[in-house]
Design a protein around this motif. Structure first.
Motif, PDB file in Angstrom:
ATOM      1  N   MET A 142     -35.247  17.303 -40.042  1.00 12.14           N
ATOM      2  CA  MET A 142     -35.148  18.512 -40.861  1.00 12.14           C
ATOM      3  C   MET A 142     -34.583  19.633 -40.008  1.00 12.14           C
ATOM      4  O   MET A 142     -34.592  19.575 -38.781  1.00 12.14           O
ATOM      5  CB  MET A 142     -36.531  18.911 -41.343  1.00 12.14           C
ATOM      6  CG  MET A 142     -37.086  17.985 -42.420  1.00 12.14           C
ATOM      7  SD  MET A 142     -38.848  18.163 -42.499  1.00 12.14           S
ATOM      8  CE  MET A 142     -38.930  19.668 -43.430  1.00 12.14           C
ATOM      9  N   GLY A 143     -34.155  20.669 -40.683  1.00 11.20           N
ATOM     10  CA  GLY A 143     -33.704  21.881 -39.991  1.00 11.20           C
ATOM     11  C   GLY A 143     -32.638  21.607 -38.964  1.00 11.20           C
ATOM     12  O   GLY A 143     -31.610  20.981 -39.275  1.00 11.20           O
ATOM     13  N   PRO A 144     -32.889  21.981 -37.716  1.00 11.48           N
ATOM     14  CA  PRO A 144     -31.871  21.870 -36.670  1.00 11.48           C
ATOM     15  C   PRO A 144     -31.542  20.418 -36.344  1.00 11.48           C
ATOM     16  O   PRO A 144     -30.520  20.166 -35.714  1.00 11.48           O
ATOM     17  CB  PRO A 144     -32.525  22.560 -35.472  1.00 11.48           C
ATOM     18  CG  PRO A 144     -33.987  22.613 -35.777  1.00 11.48           C
ATOM     19  CD  PRO A 144     -34.124  22.632 -37.247  1.00 11.48           C
ATOM     20  N   PHE A 145     -32.427  19.479 -36.731  1.00 11.95           N
ATOM     21  CA  PHE A 145     -32.197  18.077 -36.364  1.00 11.95           C
ATOM     22  C   PHE A 145     -31.490  17.295 -37.451  1.00 11.95           C
ATOM     23  O   PHE A 145     -31.305  16.113 -37.356  1.00 11.95           O
ATOM     24  CB  PHE A 145     -33.536  17.411 -36.014  1.00 11.95           C
ATOM     25  CG  PHE A 145     -34.258  18.174 -34.931  1.00 11.95           C
ATOM     26  CD1 PHE A 145     -33.791  18.115 -33.611  1.00 11.95           C
ATOM     27  CD2 PHE A 145     -35.312  18.989 -35.232  1.00 11.95           C
ATOM     28  CE1 PHE A 145     -34.437  18.850 -32.651  1.00 11.95           C
ATOM     29  CE2 PHE A 145     -35.936  19.714 -34.251  1.00 11.95           C
ATOM     30  CZ  PHE A 145     -35.498  19.652 -32.949  1.00 11.95           C
TER      31      PHE A 145
ATOM     32  N   LYS B  74     -28.426  22.303 -31.879  1.00 12.60           N
ATOM     33  CA  LYS B  74     -28.282  22.409 -30.425  1.00 12.60           C
ATOM     34  C   LYS B  74     -28.365  23.842 -29.953  1.00 12.60           C
ATOM     35  O   LYS B  74     -29.051  24.177 -29.004  1.00 12.60           O
ATOM     36  CB  LYS B  74     -26.957  21.798 -30.003  1.00 12.60           C
ATOM     37  CG  LYS B  74     -27.143  20.497 -29.264  1.00 12.60           C
ATOM     38  CD  LYS B  74     -25.789  20.042 -28.745  1.00 12.60           C
ATOM     39  CE  LYS B  74     -25.934  18.754 -27.948  1.00 12.60           C
ATOM     40  NZ  LYS B  74     -24.632  18.261 -27.502  1.00 12.60           N
TER      41      LYS B  74
ATOM     42  N   LYS C 163     -29.692  26.331 -31.373  1.00 12.90           N
ATOM     43  CA  LYS C 163     -31.069  26.865 -31.485  1.00 12.90           C
ATOM     44  C   LYS C 163     -31.917  26.402 -30.305  1.00 12.90           C
ATOM     45  O   LYS C 163     -32.684  27.151 -29.738  1.00 12.90           O
ATOM     46  CB  LYS C 163     -31.750  26.352 -32.768  1.00 12.90           C
ATOM     47  CG  LYS C 163     -31.123  26.845 -34.019  1.00 12.90           C
ATOM     48  CD  LYS C 163     -31.537  28.288 -34.312  1.00 12.90           C
ATOM     49  CE  LYS C 163     -30.595  28.765 -35.437  1.00 12.90           C
ATOM     50  NZ  LYS C 163     -30.423  30.128 -35.694  1.00 12.90           N
TER      51      LYS C 163
END
Lengths: 164, 376
Positions: free
Chosen positions: B353-356, B365, B367
């Protein structure tokens, strides 16, 4: 026979774990020189199914870092430590009842839910630093769209179900 | 009753003939058959007829018995047995009464004489008065005589029986009496023995009692003498003790008098001392009372102070406790937050989720780089 088979299974498990660790490590080894950025370690560890806090992660890093901080971690150091952790099953994600307990502690008035303000306050002010992005993701996942609050009981059970 | 003259004459002739014959018979009858040759022949003829009849009866019985065995009636046998018994009796009698005895002949003679007399009498009456009342009278008299004789015989029999009975009774009574006498004799002998014994016993007893009495008298005398001596001794000792007592009494009296004097003096002294002591103690008491009042006052003050201090201390403690609780709560909250954050971060990575999110990998990355900086 039983002993040897047990041993075999233990060995196969160990090989399995090492293989997993190697795979996870290689994803972040952009230069393919068996090193990764220090900052990627947390992601690797978490991708292997562990949930350490930032403090715990910090402790782990302190253990495997070079004496002269280079900003990179070597696979040779990382592998034994990680294997050890996985074999001992440390930093396992908190089970449903523990999560529920944690929410209940934050819910000081015991009203069964936490408002968005309360959540934001606790996550930002208490605990380890929580980034804005993480915060947003958390809120979007946890807040009940109808009432605009976190009904943590339902939320935890839903997450637990997804886990299994 | 009287016959006619002719009849009477007929009858008288017959009577006369009869009388004559009887007197002739009386003249020719011997006094006894004994010693005469025809006697034995007469007797044997008699016995022979008897035996003949006996034999005849026996033979008849034999016949009857044989007939009975062939199934004839029994009444004939019964009759024969009876006739046999009677003939037996007859044989017995004839054997006993030999017709040859003298008495028999005497009697026959007498009877003949009597008959002759009666007939003579009757003959005379017939001749005189043509009747025979004297004959009737003689027959009546004879009958009466016979009856009397029978009566006498019966009486005699009775008498004899009674005599036998009485004799038996007499015998019994005599036996009884003899036994009784024997018993009495025995009793007498026994009693005599007892008497002898008693005499001997009483003699001995008398001697014993006499001796005993003498001994008792002697004993009593001795005892009296002894007790007298004892009493005398006692009297002496009592006299001496009396003297002693009198003396001791005097002594004790003197001593007690002296003691009393001493005690009186002491009493006076103690009275004085009591008064003085009481005064002193009173004084002490008053002093103590004042000091007690002072102390009480001080105590109250101290109590008040203590209460104040205590209040302060308790407040302080409560405050500390509150603080501690708050700290605990905060720590708990911190831990909870940390745990939630850690879990969330793990979850984000796992669920991409989110940044991944793979699509936004670069953004993630960036972030992360930020985050790493922060940590460092």
């Amino acid at each position: 026979m039983a002993e040897s088979s047990e041993k075999e299974s233990a060995e196969s498990m160990l090989a399995d774990i090492e293989k997993k660790i190697t795979e996870a490590f290689e994803i972040f080894d952009h230069e393919s020189n068996r090193t990764v950025d220090v900052r990627e370690i947390g992601t690797i560890v978490r991708s292997l199914g562990c949930c350490p806090s930032e403090g715990e992660l910090h402790d782990m890093l302190a253990e495997i870092e070079e004496e002269e901080p280079t900003g990179y971690i070597r696979f040779e150091k990382f592998l034994p430590m990680m294997t050890h952790i996985l074999m001992e099953r440390r930093y396992k994600p908190a089970p449903e009842d523990q999560l529920l307990k944690a929410f209940e502690v934050l819910d000081v008035e015991k009203k069964g839910f936490l408002s968005q303000d309360e959540i934001t306050k606790y996550m930002n002010d208490e605990g380890e630093p929580f980034t804005q992005e993480e915060m947003e993701e958390f809120m979007s996942a946890a807040v009940d769209p109808d009432r605009g609050v976190v009904l943590y009981k339902d939320y935890v059970s839903v997450m637990a179900v997804e886990d299994t | 009753m009287a016959f006619s003259h002719s009849t009477a004459v007929h009858l008288a002739a017959i009577y006369e003939d009869c009388i004559n014959q009887l007197s002739i018979l009386g003249k020719i009858m011997p006094v006894s058959f004994q010693g005469k040759p025809e006697a034995s022949q007469l007797v044997s003829g008699d016995i022979g007829t008897v035996l003949n009849s006996q034999k005849m009866v026996e033979s008849k019985l034999d016949e009857a018995l044989t007939a009975r065995s062939e199934g004839k009636g029994r009444s004939g046998v019964q009759d024969l047995i009876e006739s046999l018994a009677s003939s037996n009796r007859f044989v017995d009698q004839s054997m006993r009464q030999s017709p040859l005895t003298k008495d028999n002949l005497f009697k026959v003679q007498e009877d003949r004489q009597f008959c002759e007399d009666v007939l003579v009498e009757t003959h005379k009456e017939l001749l005189v008065s043509h009747g025979f009342s004297s004959l009737v009278n003689a027959v009546d008299a004879e009958c009466k005589k016979k009856f009397d004789l029978q009566q006498t015989i019966i009486k005699e029999e009775h008498g004899r029986r009674k005599i036998k009975q009485l004799q038996r009774q007499v015998q019994d009574i005599r036996k009884e009496k003899e036994q009784e006498i024997q018993q009495r004799n025995e009793m007498i002998a026994h009693l005599k023995d007892q008497l002898q014994e008693m005499k001997a016993k009483s003699n001995m007893e008398g001697k014993y009692v006499k001796k005993n009495a003498e001994n008792q008298v002697h004993q009593n005398q001795q005892r009296c003498v002894l007790s007298e001596q004892k009493l005398k001794e006692e009297l002496d000792t009592l006299k001496t003790t009396l003297d002693e007592e009198v003396r001791t009494h005097h002594e004790i009296e003197n001593y007690l008098k002296n003691h009393q004097k001493l005690l009186e003096e002491e009493v006076e002294y103690w009275m004085d001392k009591y008064d003085k002591d009481v005064e002193a103690k009173q004084h002490e008491l008053s002093v103590l009372k004042t000091s007690k009042a002072n102390d009480l006052e001080r105590l109250q003050e101290l109590t008040r102070k203590y209460a104040e201090y205590e209040k302060v201390v308790v407040e302080d403690r409560i405050e500390k406790e509150k603080e501690r609780r708050k700290k605990e709560q905060e720590e708990l909250e911190l831990n909870s937050a940390v745990r939630l954050q850690a879990w969330w971060r793990g979850t984000m990575v796992v669920k991409q989720m989110g940044p991944f999110n793979k699509k936004k990998k670069k953004g993630g990355k960036g972030k992360k780089g930020k985050k790493g900086k922060k940590k460092k």
